[in-house]
Design a protein around this motif. Structure first.
Motif, PDB file in Angstrom:
ATOM      1  N   ASP A   1     -70.428 -20.574  42.225  1.00 47.76           N
ATOM      2  CA  ASP A   1     -70.682 -21.689  41.585  1.00 47.76           C
ATOM      3  C   ASP A   1     -71.874 -21.912  41.706  1.00 47.76           C
ATOM      4  O   ASP A   1     -72.581 -22.356  40.944  1.00 47.76           O
ATOM      5  CB  ASP A   1     -70.684 -22.488  43.311  1.00 47.76           C
ATOM      6  CG  ASP A   1     -70.740 -24.352  42.884  1.00 47.76           C
ATOM      7  OD1 ASP A   1     -69.849 -24.826  41.468  1.00 47.76           O
ATOM      8  OD2 ASP A   1     -70.941 -24.812  42.937  1.00 47.76           O
TER       9      ASP A   1
ATOM     10  N   ARG B   1     -62.083 -27.154  38.875  1.00 46.54           N
ATOM     11  CA  ARG B   1     -62.939 -28.472  39.523  1.00 46.54           C
ATOM     12  C   ARG B   1     -63.506 -28.859  37.600  1.00 46.54           C
ATOM     13  O   ARG B   1     -63.954 -28.126  36.081  1.00 46.54           O
ATOM     14  CB  ARG B   1     -64.149 -28.179  39.375  1.00 46.54           C
ATOM     15  CG  ARG B   1     -63.852 -27.761  40.848  1.00 46.54           C
ATOM     16  CD  ARG B   1     -64.943 -28.024  42.251  1.00 46.54           C
ATOM     17  NE  ARG B   1     -66.124 -28.918  42.538  1.00 46.54           N
ATOM     18  CZ  ARG B   1     -66.747 -29.173  42.378  1.00 46.54           C
ATOM     19  NH1 ARG B   1     -66.924 -28.587  43.522  1.00 46.54           N
ATOM     20  NH2 ARG B   1     -67.753 -30.306  42.251  1.00 46.54           N
TER      21      ARG B   1
ATOM     22  N   ASP C   1     -66.636 -19.886  52.088  1.00 49.07           N
ATOM     23  CA  ASP C   1     -67.762 -20.528  51.218  1.00 49.07           C
ATOM     24  C   ASP C   1     -69.121 -19.518  50.856  1.00 49.07           C
ATOM     25  O   ASP C   1     -68.779 -19.987  49.952  1.00 49.07           O
ATOM     26  CB  ASP C   1     -68.387 -21.186  52.280  1.00 49.07           C
ATOM     27  CG  ASP C   1     -67.492 -21.816  53.095  1.00 49.07           C
ATOM     28  OD1 ASP C   1     -66.437 -23.019  51.973  1.00 49.07           O
ATOM     29  OD2 ASP C   1     -68.035 -22.959  54.641  1.00 49.07           O
TER      30      ASP C   1
ATOM     31  N   ASN D   1     -62.370 -18.787  45.891  1.00 52.87           N
ATOM     32  CA  ASN D   1     -62.945 -19.863  45.179  1.00 52.87           C
ATOM     33  C   ASN D   1     -62.101 -21.287  45.261  1.00 52.87           C
ATOM     34  O   ASN D   1     -61.310 -21.659  44.490  1.00 52.87           O
ATOM     35  CB  ASN D   1     -63.316 -19.528  43.778  1.00 52.87           C
ATOM     36  CG  ASN D   1     -64.238 -20.446  43.213  1.00 52.87           C
ATOM     37  OD1 ASN D   1     -65.312 -21.522  43.593  1.00 52.87           O
ATOM     38  ND2 ASN D   1     -64.335 -20.373  41.643  1.00 52.87           N
ATOM     39  N   ARG D   2     -63.460 -22.348  46.418  1.00 47.99           N
ATOM     40  CA  ARG D   2     -62.811 -23.120  46.730  1.00 47.99           C
ATOM     41  C   ARG D   2     -63.015 -23.936  44.969  1.00 47.99           C
ATOM     42  O   ARG D   2     -61.801 -25.724  45.478  1.00 47.99           O
ATOM     43  CB  ARG D   2     -62.274 -23.471  47.553  1.00 47.99           C
ATOM     44  CG  ARG D   2     -62.837 -22.662  49.018  1.00 47.99           C
ATOM     45  CD  ARG D   2     -62.663 -23.931  50.006  1.00 47.99           C
ATOM     46  NE  ARG D   2     -62.855 -22.977  51.136  1.00 47.99           N
ATOM     47  CZ  ARG D   2     -63.124 -22.339  52.109  1.00 47.99           C
ATOM     48  NH1 ARG D   2     -63.673 -22.883  52.589  1.00 47.99           N
ATOM     49  NH2 ARG D   2     -61.775 -21.850  53.546  1.00 47.99           N
ATOM     50  N   ARG D   3     -63.427 -23.753  44.262  1.00 50.45           N
ATOM     51  CA  ARG D   3     -64.371 -24.967  43.129  1.00 50.45           C
ATOM     52  C   ARG D   3     -63.726 -24.754  42.104  1.00 50.45           C
ATOM     53  O   ARG D   3     -64.156 -25.272  40.948  1.00 50.45           O
ATOM     54  CB  ARG D   3     -65.812 -24.777  43.776  1.00 50.45           C
ATOM     55  CG  ARG D   3     -66.335 -25.351  43.965  1.00 50.45           C
ATOM     56  CD  ARG D   3     -67.910 -25.944  44.391  1.00 50.45           C
ATOM     57  NE  ARG D   3     -68.402 -26.165  45.969  1.00 50.45           N
ATOM     58  CZ  ARG D   3     -69.293 -25.177  46.638  1.00 50.45           C
ATOM     59  NH1 ARG D   3     -69.819 -24.348  45.835  1.00 50.45           N
ATOM     60  NH2 ARG D   3     -69.775 -25.958  47.146  1.00 50.45           N
ATOM     61  N   ARG D   4     -62.758 -23.394  41.681  1.00 53.72           N
ATOM     62  CA  ARG D   4     -61.648 -23.159  40.445  1.00 53.72           C
ATOM     63  C   ARG D   4     -61.347 -24.733  40.454  1.00 53.72           C
ATOM     64  O   ARG D   4     -60.586 -25.528  41.110  1.00 53.72           O
ATOM     65  CB  ARG D   4     -61.675 -22.153  40.943  1.00 53.72           C
ATOM     66  CG  ARG D   4     -60.535 -21.808  41.145  1.00 53.72           C
ATOM     67  CD  ARG D   4     -58.925 -20.585  41.254  1.00 53.72           C
ATOM     68  NE  ARG D   4     -57.885 -20.863  41.633  1.00 53.72           N
ATOM     69  CZ  ARG D   4     -57.722 -20.696  42.567  1.00 53.72           C
ATOM     70  NH1 ARG D   4     -58.641 -19.746  43.546  1.00 53.72           N
ATOM     71  NH2 ARG D   4     -56.616 -20.780  43.345  1.00 53.72           N
TER      72      ARG D   4
ATOM     73  N   THR E   1     -67.503 -19.109  47.110  1.00 51.21           N
ATOM     74  CA  THR E   1     -66.938 -20.438  46.562  1.00 51.21           C
ATOM     75  C   THR E   1     -68.762 -20.088  45.656  1.00 51.21           C
ATOM     76  O   THR E   1     -69.047 -20.443  44.853  1.00 51.21           O
ATOM     77  CB  THR E   1     -66.593 -21.399  47.310  1.00 51.21           C
ATOM     78  OG1 THR E   1     -65.001 -20.720  47.594  1.00 51.21           O
ATOM     79  CG2 THR E   1     -66.886 -22.508  46.606  1.00 51.21           C
ATOM     80  N   ASP E   2     -70.030 -19.896  47.480  1.00 53.07           N
ATOM     81  CA  ASP E   2     -71.125 -20.470  46.533  1.00 53.07           C
ATOM     82  C   ASP E   2     -71.853 -19.476  45.870  1.00 53.07           C
ATOM     83  O   ASP E   2     -72.236 -19.840  45.014  1.00 53.07           O
ATOM     84  CB  ASP E   2     -71.520 -20.798  47.607  1.00 53.07           C
ATOM     85  CG  ASP E   2     -71.637 -22.397  48.861  1.00 53.07           C
ATOM     86  OD1 ASP E   2     -71.140 -22.776  48.392  1.00 53.07           O
ATOM     87  OD2 ASP E   2     -71.778 -22.023  49.992  1.00 53.07           O
TER      88      ASP E   2
ATOM     89  N   ARG F   1     -66.810 -28.532  35.788  1.00 54.23           N
ATOM     90  CA  ARG F   1     -66.940 -26.993  35.149  1.00 54.23           C
ATOM     91  C   ARG F   1     -66.349 -26.564  34.213  1.00 54.23           C
ATOM     92  O   ARG F   1     -66.461 -25.805  33.663  1.00 54.23           O
ATOM     93  CB  ARG F   1     -66.860 -26.868  36.578  1.00 54.23           C
ATOM     94  CG  ARG F   1     -68.250 -27.034  37.942  1.00 54.23           C
ATOM     95  CD  ARG F   1     -68.052 -26.021  38.271  1.00 54.23           C
ATOM     96  NE  ARG F   1     -68.131 -24.930  38.249  1.00 54.23           N
ATOM     97  CZ  ARG F   1     -68.961 -23.537  38.471  1.00 54.23           C
ATOM     98  NH1 ARG F   1     -70.473 -23.771  38.306  1.00 54.23           N
ATOM     99  NH2 ARG F   1     -69.079 -22.300  38.044  1.00 54.23           N
TER     100      ARG F   1
END
Length: 170
Positions: A98, A127, A91, A122-125, A94-95, A130
Motif C-alpha cells: 500500500d 480496492r 499486515d 495483500n488485504r487491500r487488493r 499489505t502495508d 486504487r
C-alpha cells in the motif's frame, strides 16, 4: 522461535538466523529502531534462546500467541481475542504494498517464490479507490488540457454531461 543467540549472525544492519524452506539461511534487514530494541532486549546475553519468557525459558509458539493477544487487548484492538502472529505478516505485506513498495521487493522479504502468494496476503487488493483507471483519467485530462481541450465540469450551466469534452471552436 528456535533461534539461539550463538547461532545467529547479528550486525547493525543484518540479522541472520534460522532455516528457511529448503534448509538455507537468509539474512534479514534490520532497521535501526529494531536493532536498538533487539540490543536492549538481549541486555548483554550472548548465548541461549534468542527469545525468552520472564523465567528465561525459550519462548514457544503458544506464549507468542498469548503475548500478542495481551498486547492487542492493551491497545484496545477489536480483533484482540482472535489475533495471531500470521496477522502481523499479512499486515506487513499489505502495508508495504500500500505504501508503494515494489511487489518483487515485498515478495523477496516475505520469502515467497511466487508473487501470487504475496498478493494473497495483500488485504487491500481490488480496492476501487486504487484502481489504475483513476490515474489514467487524470493523465488523460492533463494531456487534453495541454492540447487546449478541456473536460466540461459537471457543475457548469452549459447542460453538458460529466466528462464530456469541450472542444474550443476556432
Amino acid at each position: 522461535m528456535d533461534n539461539r543467540i550463538e547461532n545467529s549472525a547479528v550486525g547493525r544492519d543484518v540479522f541472520q538466523a534460522g532455516r528457511e524452506k529448503g534448509g538455507t539461511v537468509k539474512p534479514k534487514a534490520v532497521p535501526p529502531i529494531v536493532w536498538d530494541a533487539l540490543v536492549e532486549y538481549l541486555a548483554g546475553r550472548t548465548a541461549g534462546p534468542l527469545f525468552v519468557t520472564r523465567t528465561d525459558a525459550r519462548l514457544r509458539e503458544p506464549e507468542v500467541w498469548k503475548l500478542l493477544r495481551r498486547l492487542a487487548r492493551r491497545a484496545a484492538l477489536p480483533q484482540a481475542g482472535s489475533i495471531h502472529p500470521h496477522v502481523l505478516r499479512a499486515d506487513g505485506i499489505t502495508d508495504a504494498l500500500d505504501a508503494g513498495d515494489k511487489l518483487e521487493d515485498v515478495q523477496d522479504t516475505a520469502d515467497h517464490r511466487d508473487p501470487r502468494t504475496t498478493q494473497r496476503y495483500n488485504r487491500r487488493r481490488n480496492r476501487l479507490e486504487r484502481h489504475p483507471g483513476h490515474g489514467l483519467a487524470a493523465r488523460l485530462a492533463d494531456r487534453l488540457a495541454a492540447d487546449g481541450i478541456e473536460l466540461v465540469d459537471a457543475d457548469n450551466d452549459q447542460g453538458a454531461l460529466p466528462g464530456q469534452l469541450a472542444v474550443p471552436m476556432p
